[in-house]
Design a protein around this motif. Structure first.
Motif, PDB file in Angstrom:
ATOM      1  N   ASP A  21       0.907  -1.280   0.081  1.00 16.45           N
ATOM      2  CA  ASP A  21       0.022   0.024  -0.028  1.00 16.45           C
ATOM      3  C   ASP A  21       0.756   1.132  -0.034  1.00 16.45           C
ATOM      4  O   ASP A  21       0.336   2.277  -0.285  1.00 16.45           O
ATOM      5  N   CYS A  57      -2.143   1.517 -12.399  1.00 21.18           N
ATOM      6  CA  CYS A  57      -1.929   0.277 -11.474  1.00 21.18           C
ATOM      7  C   CYS A  57      -2.304   0.694 -10.093  1.00 21.18           C
ATOM      8  O   CYS A  57      -2.970   0.172  -9.306  1.00 21.18           O
ATOM      9  N   HIS A 115      -5.373  -1.114  -8.133  1.00 26.06           N
ATOM     10  CA  HIS A 115      -4.809  -1.612  -6.714  1.00 26.06           C
ATOM     11  C   HIS A 115      -5.747  -0.985  -5.575  1.00 26.06           C
ATOM     12  O   HIS A 115      -6.318  -1.633  -4.489  1.00 26.06           O
TER      13      HIS A 115
END
Length: 132
Positions: free
Chosen positions: A7, A88, A92
């Motif tokens: 993260d 991305c 995510h």
């Protein structure tokens, strides 16, 4: 949402050659934003930024820089890298909202399968099977 080590994002922002010294000024600007850490590589006209996906995104940081008057490198390679990073991060972030699969229900079927008789169920006697 469950927190993961991925993260925290590490990205590079590359600036155009002119005007000079954009990288160090941009790093100072971004370091004032809570949750953003940046490191300057003035000789390469780039900065490295680190942030948590819940707090910031690359597109947000780039927008802030552009609104402050900074000029990003718009070469085709840098545009592709930025677009890939934006995509991305979006995927995510969206995937984190999906609940985790319930693996307990799958385990029930695994236990039943383990108890199920396996192997050859041919009624032919062993000596005839070898003969054929």
């Amino acid at each position: 949402m469950k927190q993961h080590h991925d993260d925290i994002k590490h990205r590079e922002i590359v600036f155009s050659a002119q005007p000079l010294d954009q990288a160090s000024q941009a790093a100072r600007l971004l370091n004032r934003i809570p949750g953003v850490e940046s490191q300057v590589f003035a000789s390469q006209n780039r900065i490295s930024v680190q942030y948590h996906i819940d707090e910031h995104t690359l597109i947000e940081l780039e927008t802030r820089l552009q609104e402050a008057g900074f000029h990003l490198d718009n070469s085709i390679l840098q545009k592709i890298k930025r677009a890939l990073a934006h995509y991305c991060e979006e995927v995510h972030y969206d995937n984190r909202a999906i609940p985790e699969h319930n693996i307990k229900s799958r385990d029930v079927y695994v236990k039943v399968w383990e108890k199920h008789p396996h192997g050859d169920h041919d009624e032919t006697p062993e000596e005839l099977r070898r003969y054929l």
